[in-house]
Design a protein around this motif. Structure first.
Motif, PDB file in Angstrom:
ATOM      1  N   GLY A 156       0.801  -1.215   0.000  1.00  0.00           N
ATOM      2  CA  GLY A 156       0.000   0.000   0.000  1.00  0.00           C
ATOM      3  C   GLY A 156       0.837   1.269   0.000  1.00  0.00           C
ATOM      4  N   LEU A 157       2.148   1.141  -0.250  1.00  0.00           N
ATOM      5  CA  LEU A 157       3.044   2.290  -0.271  1.00  0.00           C
ATOM      6  C   LEU A 157       3.260   2.815  -1.676  1.00  0.00           C
ATOM      7  CD1 LEU A 157       5.775   0.832   2.118  1.00  0.00           C
ATOM      8  CD2 LEU A 157       3.909   2.410   2.715  1.00  0.00           C
ATOM      9  N   GLY A 158       2.663   2.162  -2.658  1.00  0.00           N
ATOM     10  CA  GLY A 158       2.890   2.508  -4.054  1.00  0.00           C
ATOM     11  C   GLY A 158       4.236   1.993  -4.513  1.00  0.00           C
ATOM     12  N   ALA A 159       4.484   2.103  -5.800  1.00  0.00           N
ATOM     13  CA  ALA A 159       5.741   1.608  -6.363  1.00  0.00           C
ATOM     14  C   ALA A 159       6.939   2.240  -5.671  1.00  0.00           C
ATOM     15  CB  ALA A 159       5.783   1.869  -7.863  1.00  0.00           C
ATOM     16  N   CYS A 160       6.840   3.514  -5.291  1.00  0.00           N
ATOM     17  CA  CYS A 160       7.969   4.201  -4.657  1.00  0.00           C
ATOM     18  C   CYS A 160       8.336   3.607  -3.304  1.00  0.00           C
ATOM     19  CB  CYS A 160       7.676   5.689  -4.511  1.00  0.00           C
ATOM     20  SG  CYS A 160       7.743   6.567  -6.086  1.00  0.00           S
ATOM     21  N   GLY A 161       7.431   2.866  -2.696  1.00  0.00           N
ATOM     22  CA  GLY A 161       7.768   2.172  -1.458  1.00  0.00           C
ATOM     23  C   GLY A 161       8.903   1.184  -1.649  1.00  0.00           C
ATOM     24  N   GLY A 162       9.120   0.763  -2.890  1.00  0.00           N
ATOM     25  CA  GLY A 162      10.196  -0.164  -3.179  1.00  0.00           C
ATOM     26  C   GLY A 162      11.577   0.397  -2.933  1.00  0.00           C
TER      27      GLY A 162
END
Length: 195
Positions: free
Chosen positions: A156-162
């Motif tokens: 649930g952090l979006g791709a940028c959470g990666g």
């Protein structure tokens, strides 16, 4: 749900070791990358997967084959690596000579993809996996940035959470649930430490 989504990054390639961004360039595994992929077979041979998906690029497909799951492999275009566009084959330090503080997460890639575009693919890949998870665990063989983006999206952090989740070659990461909330069960584990 007790089912899990196994994320498996391909073995080492020349550009992975050099730190060059390797998106759509279809590089083969190095001999040490093939050895890394074979090491996954011991761990994955103990698992049953309802589905096994791979990026269409040879480094992911070959890792899947050497890990013993080639016969189950289905190609999934949504888990191909991030398209680095003009930054293909270039290191972050070289990019930062002209774009200070550049990251793939914050700036994206000219003539390639940005995080929002990658996240759309991650959502589709997750939905594909969820459609078969009730039948058993699912394995995804893919690449560093796309798997990191997929995990961020899962949480649930979006791709940028990666960007918070470093990922080595030929590692095992497992996504699942903690009391019905999506969670990371294991991250960036070398095959020998998973067993």
């Amino acid at each position: 749900m007790s089912r899990q989504l196994w994320l498996l990054r391909h073995g080492a390639t020349e550009w992975a070791l050099d730190g060059r961004h390797t998106g759509i360039t279809d590089l083969p595994l190095l001999p040490e990358g093939e050895a890394e992929a074979r090491a996954l077979a011991e761990v994955l041979g103990q698992q049953h997967f309802a589905a096994v998906f791979s990026s269409p690029l040879q480094r992911a497909r070959r890792t899947c084959e050497l890990a013993g799951l080639g016969e189950q492999m289905q190609i999934n275009e949504d888990i191909v690596e991030w398209n680095y566009g003009d930054y293909e084959g270039i290191t972050t330090s070289t990019i930062r000579e002209t774009v200070p503080k550049w990251t793939v997460w914050s700036h994206g890639c000219p003539n390639g993809e940005d995080a929002q575009q990658v996240e759309v693919r991650c959502v589709r890949a997750i939905n594909t996996a969820l459609a078969v998870l009730e039948a058993g665990d699912v394995a995804l063989f893919a690449h560093g940035h796309i798997l990191r983006a997929l995990a961020g999206t899962w949480l649930g952090l979006g791709a940028c959470g990666g960007q918070l989740l470093p990922l080595g070659t030929a590692t095992v990461s497992i996504l699942g649930w903690e009391r019905d909330i999506r969670a990371i069960q294991r991250w960036n584990a070398p095959a020998k430490r998973v067993a």
